[in-house]
Motif scaffolding. Structure first.
Motif, PDB file in Angstrom:
ATOM      1  N   ASN A   1       1.707  -6.825   5.197  1.00 54.37           N
ATOM      2  CA  ASN A   1       3.011  -6.437   5.732  1.00 54.37           C
ATOM      3  C   ASN A   1       3.439  -5.045   5.275  1.00 54.37           C
ATOM      4  O   ASN A   1       4.618  -4.705   5.311  1.00 54.37           O
ATOM      5  CB  ASN A   1       4.073  -7.466   5.327  1.00 54.37           C
ATOM      6  CG  ASN A   1       4.038  -8.698   6.207  1.00 54.37           C
ATOM      7  OD1 ASN A   1       4.358  -8.634   7.388  1.00 54.37           O
ATOM      8  ND2 ASN A   1       3.617  -9.818   5.659  1.00 54.37           N
ATOM      9  N   MET A   2       2.474  -4.251   4.821  1.00 51.67           N
ATOM     10  CA  MET A   2       2.809  -2.907   4.365  1.00 51.67           C
ATOM     11  C   MET A   2       2.505  -1.877   5.457  1.00 51.67           C
ATOM     12  O   MET A   2       1.535  -2.015   6.195  1.00 51.67           O
ATOM     13  CB  MET A   2       2.012  -2.549   3.104  1.00 51.67           C
ATOM     14  CG  MET A   2       2.287  -3.444   1.907  1.00 51.67           C
ATOM     15  SD  MET A   2       4.010  -3.493   1.372  1.00 51.67           S
ATOM     16  CE  MET A   2       4.100  -2.044   0.325  1.00 51.67           C
ATOM     17  N   LEU A   3       3.335  -0.867   5.533  1.00 46.98           N
ATOM     18  CA  LEU A   3       3.137   0.217   6.498  1.00 46.98           C
ATOM     19  C   LEU A   3       2.788   1.489   5.730  1.00 46.98           C
ATOM     20  O   LEU A   3       3.431   1.813   4.738  1.00 46.98           O
ATOM     21  CB  LEU A   3       4.433   0.458   7.290  1.00 46.98           C
ATOM     22  CG  LEU A   3       5.110  -0.760   7.908  1.00 46.98           C
ATOM     23  CD1 LEU A   3       6.469  -0.359   8.503  1.00 46.98           C
ATOM     24  CD2 LEU A   3       4.223  -1.368   8.986  1.00 46.98           C
ATOM     25  N   GLU A   4       1.779   2.181   6.203  1.00 51.29           N
ATOM     26  CA  GLU A   4       1.376   3.412   5.530  1.00 51.29           C
ATOM     27  C   GLU A   4       2.366   4.530   5.855  1.00 51.29           C
ATOM     28  O   GLU A   4       2.832   4.643   6.988  1.00 51.29           O
ATOM     29  CB  GLU A   4      -0.025   3.809   5.981  1.00 51.29           C
ATOM     30  CG  GLU A   4      -0.592   4.964   5.177  1.00 51.29           C
ATOM     31  CD  GLU A   4      -1.988   5.368   5.643  1.00 51.29           C
ATOM     32  OE1 GLU A   4      -2.274   5.235   6.842  1.00 51.29           O
ATOM     33  OE2 GLU A   4      -2.782   5.815   4.782  1.00 51.29           O
ATOM     34  N   ILE A   5       2.708   5.333   4.865  1.00 48.28           N
ATOM     35  CA  ILE A   5       3.532   6.513   5.143  1.00 48.28           C
ATOM     36  C   ILE A   5       2.857   7.755   4.584  1.00 48.28           C
ATOM     37  O   ILE A   5       2.155   7.707   3.573  1.00 48.28           O
ATOM     38  CB  ILE A   5       4.957   6.400   4.553  1.00 48.28           C
ATOM     39  CG1 ILE A   5       4.899   6.217   3.038  1.00 48.28           C
ATOM     40  CG2 ILE A   5       5.740   5.277   5.182  1.00 48.28           C
ATOM     41  CD1 ILE A   5       6.219   6.556   2.366  1.00 48.28           C
ATOM     42  N   LYS A   6       3.078   8.853   5.259  1.00 49.04           N
ATOM     43  CA  LYS A   6       2.466  10.104   4.822  1.00 49.04           C
ATOM     44  C   LYS A   6       3.280  11.257   5.399  1.00 49.04           C
ATOM     45  O   LYS A   6       3.590  11.256   6.591  1.00 49.04           O
ATOM     46  CB  LYS A   6       1.037  10.167   5.369  1.00 49.04           C
ATOM     47  CG  LYS A   6       0.202  11.255   4.771  1.00 49.04           C
ATOM     48  CD  LYS A   6      -1.243  11.148   5.258  1.00 49.04           C
ATOM     49  CE  LYS A   6      -2.077  12.178   4.506  1.00 49.04           C
ATOM     50  NZ  LYS A   6      -3.490  12.067   4.772  1.00 49.04           N
ATOM     51  N   GLY A   7       3.663  12.184   4.560  1.00 47.99           N
ATOM     52  CA  GLY A   7       4.427  13.314   5.066  1.00 47.99           C
ATOM     53  C   GLY A   7       4.495  14.424   4.044  1.00 47.99           C
ATOM     54  O   GLY A   7       4.229  14.209   2.860  1.00 47.99           O
ATOM     55  N   SER A   8       4.841  15.618   4.503  1.00 49.03           N
ATOM     56  CA  SER A   8       5.022  16.684   3.530  1.00 49.03           C
ATOM     57  C   SER A   8       5.958  17.764   4.075  1.00 49.03           C
ATOM     58  O   SER A   8       6.151  17.888   5.286  1.00 49.03           O
ATOM     59  CB  SER A   8       3.681  17.295   3.137  1.00 49.03           C
ATOM     60  OG  SER A   8       2.986  17.704   4.289  1.00 49.03           O
TER      61      SER A   8
END
Ligand code: ZN
Ligand code: ZN
Length: 587
Positions: free
Chosen positions: A218-225
């Motif tokens: 139930n985890m969602l990956e996040i990625k940003g900068s």
């Protein structure tokens, strides 16, 4: 070459004063962080009685030569800390030597270490060397601490119960394991395995190893900068929310910290996706220039101060919102709440292998599902196909076909994946909420054919008078009309036909409750939620299947179709697999 250096007396005194070693987990922390500094790939922590009887840490790191091994127990010696401020400098962990000296002063320590060339075994009690000889370790370090605080009864008294101390230690090792997915951590208490991660180098796999399949799935990956920050990690979808915040884990530059501001930013990203009193699980790694964070805080707490807070806030909120937006978040009903590891993965495979028990699901063609008539029978402009092309992935998952309505409250719908129940009030509330929120910034008004008046208490009247601009900016036309009374002659266009005294009174009340801490964004949000609730069909009122169909067609177009503005679910799902399981078609 020997690596031990001398530290400042200030820091030495701080440590001597017991600020560093006061709980079992502080001992574990110093030992394990030494292991990480020594480039260990495998770190095993064994406790007896939660560490009260024994704490043992074994690693396969670079070890120490004979000279360092002995110096490790000298006061004021450290491998890397030179001044007070460096104590919690984010990019370095631990302070070999000094911490060992502190620990050795209040316990019995058995150190065995080898740098691959020479191996030594040193036993020290209350700070005195009792035994020193050659050891037989091949490479790495093993430190056993027994009789902690035997000579400082005051500190012994501060230790809490075994379960409490163990919980602190476990939480600490958990966070380290999440910070270092490429190191294997094992934690045992009285020979019972509590934690085992396998140095997979993969954060999601580490989450799986620590928290199990229910959480990891139930985890969602996040990625940003942005210019100042890089963030990466996993946040829970809205199916696994918790009553406590203790699984909101932030790791800045490799060090796990606890910072209320960051937690607030994360919660804000979930605004209306969940009730305020529930919290997500998240593991978020933030990388930044160390000069942007200030770490001069008490050594046993793990907080920091941030510069460029707004930049981090925007990045966190945008990135998490995007993950929520891009994923299907409909909660699935399970036959049991059993979270055990056996429960989920193997049986899903079984269903896929076994075609015989699978339900044949025939669906109507997608184009025909939705009617374009609204509640009053008006034809609305509704170019469904182009919107599907825009938002295809998410929408296809939410292709809903209404088949009935239960209790005049829940729409029953189906698609290829299962059966859905949709709370008609919550769903319409969501639709109206997003509509109003979009329109609320316009100040267009509609004149009322028959103006009405609103009477207020003296104090409320004064507050409204003081803030009248906020209402006129919205499109209200108000004038004072006798004692403590306002006449409403025009209203914002988004209130449309549902305008009545009660709604206006609610808007007044919202403004009154915000007096003194007014925030336009929050005000608009509250108004939108209030008006949306008032405008929406209540539970226990009949709608037709066509109307239900129209409602669903609008719901799936919402930015967040899963929750009403108060964070409660609009929709739940019974998967075909779960139904088959309940009817024993799939075992
Ligand atoms: Zn409501
Ligand atoms: Zn609601």
């Amino acid at each position: 070459m020997s690596k031990i250096k001398v530290m400042s007396p200030v820091l030495a005194n701080k440590i001597a004063a017991g600020e560093v070693i006061e709980k079992i987990f502080n001992v574990v922390k110093e030992l394990v962080e030494n292991s990480i500094d020594a480039k260990a790939e495998n770190i095993k922590i064994e406790l007896k009685d939660a560490g009260k009887s024994m704490i043992k840490v074994v690693d396969d790191g670079i070890g120490m030569d004979k000279k360092d091994a002995k110096n490790a127990f000298l006061r004021h010696a450290t491998s890397k800390i030179f001044k007070d401020d460096d104590l919690f400098f984010i990019n370095t962990l631990g302070f070999r030597g000094e911490a060992l000296a502190s620990i050795a002063a209040v316990s019995e320590v058995n150190l065995e270490t080898s740098d691959g060339k020479e191996s030594s075994n040193i036993i020290i009690k209350g700070g005195e060397v009792i035994k020193e000889e050659s050891g037989n370790l091949r490479k790495g370090t093993s430190i056993t601490v027994t009789n902690l605080f035997y000579n400082t009864p005051a500190r012994l008294k501060y230790l809490k119960s075994e379960p409490y101390e163990l919980a602190l230690t476990t939480a600490f090792v958990e966070k380290l394991a999440l910070s270092y997915p490429d190191i294997s951590f094992m934690l045992f208490n009285n020979d019972e395995k509590i934690i085992h991660t396998t140095k997979s180098g993969n954060l999601l796999k580490t989450i799986h190893e620590l928290y199990g399949p229910l959480v990891s799935s139930n985890m969602l990956e996040i990625k940003g900068s942005n210019d100042d920050y890089d963030i990466y990690g996993y946040v829970s979808n809205i199916n696994i929310l918790r009553k406590t915040k203790n699984k909101m884990i932030t790791i800045i530059n490799g060090r796990s910290i606890w910072n209320n501001d960051i937690n607030k930013m994360i919660e804000e990203a979930y605004h209306t996706y969940k009730p305020e009193e529930l919290h997500p699980i998240c593991i978020i790694k933030i990388e930044t220039d160390p000069t942007l964070i200030d770490v001069n805080i008490h050594p046993t707490k793990q907080d920091i101060r941030l510069s460029k807070k707004e930049e981090l806030k925007t990045l966190l909120i945008d990135t998490i919102k995007e993950a929520l937006y891009n994923n299907n978040l409909v909660p699935e009903i399970k036959e049991t709440n059993d979270n055990s590891i056996e429960e989920m993965l193997p049986k899903t495979l079984f269903l896929e292998d076994d075609n015989e028990t699978k339900l044949e699901v025939s669906m109507p063609k997608y184009d025909n599902i939705y009617t374009t008539k609204d509640f009053d029978g008006n034809q609305e402009e509704f170019d469904f196909k182009s919107i599907v092309d825009d938002k295809n992935d998410k929408l296809k998952k939410l292709e809903l076909y209404p088949v009935g309505i239960a209790f005049g409250t829940y729409i029953i719908a189906q698609n290829k994946e299962g059966i859905y129940l949709i709370d008609q009030h919550a769903a319409q509330e969501r639709i109206n909420y997003e509509k109003v929120l979009n329109e609320i910034t316009s100040d267009k008004s509609t004149t009322l054919l028959v103006p009405f008046t609103i009477e207020l208490s003296k104090s409320d009247f004064i507050i409204i008078k003081r803030n009248i601009d906020k209402l006129t900016n919205m499109g209200f036309v108000l004038e004072e009309f006798g004692i403590n009374t306002y006449k409403v002659s025009a209203h914002p266009i988004w209130l449309k036909d549902k305008i009545n005294e009660e709604v206006v009174k609610d808007i007044f009340d919202t403004l009154i409750s915000e007096e003194g801490h007014f925030d336009i964004k929050r005000f608009n949000d509250n108004i939108a939620a209030t008006v949306a609730c008032k405008k929406s069909i209540k539970g226990n009122s009949r709608i037709t299947l066509d109307e239900a169909s129209f409602l669903l067609s609008q719901l799936v177009l919402c930015d967040n179709p899963y929750n009403c503005p108060h964070g409660r679910p609009t929709i739940i799902k019974f998967t075909i697999y779960e139904l088959e399981k309940m009817f024993k078609r799939a075992m």
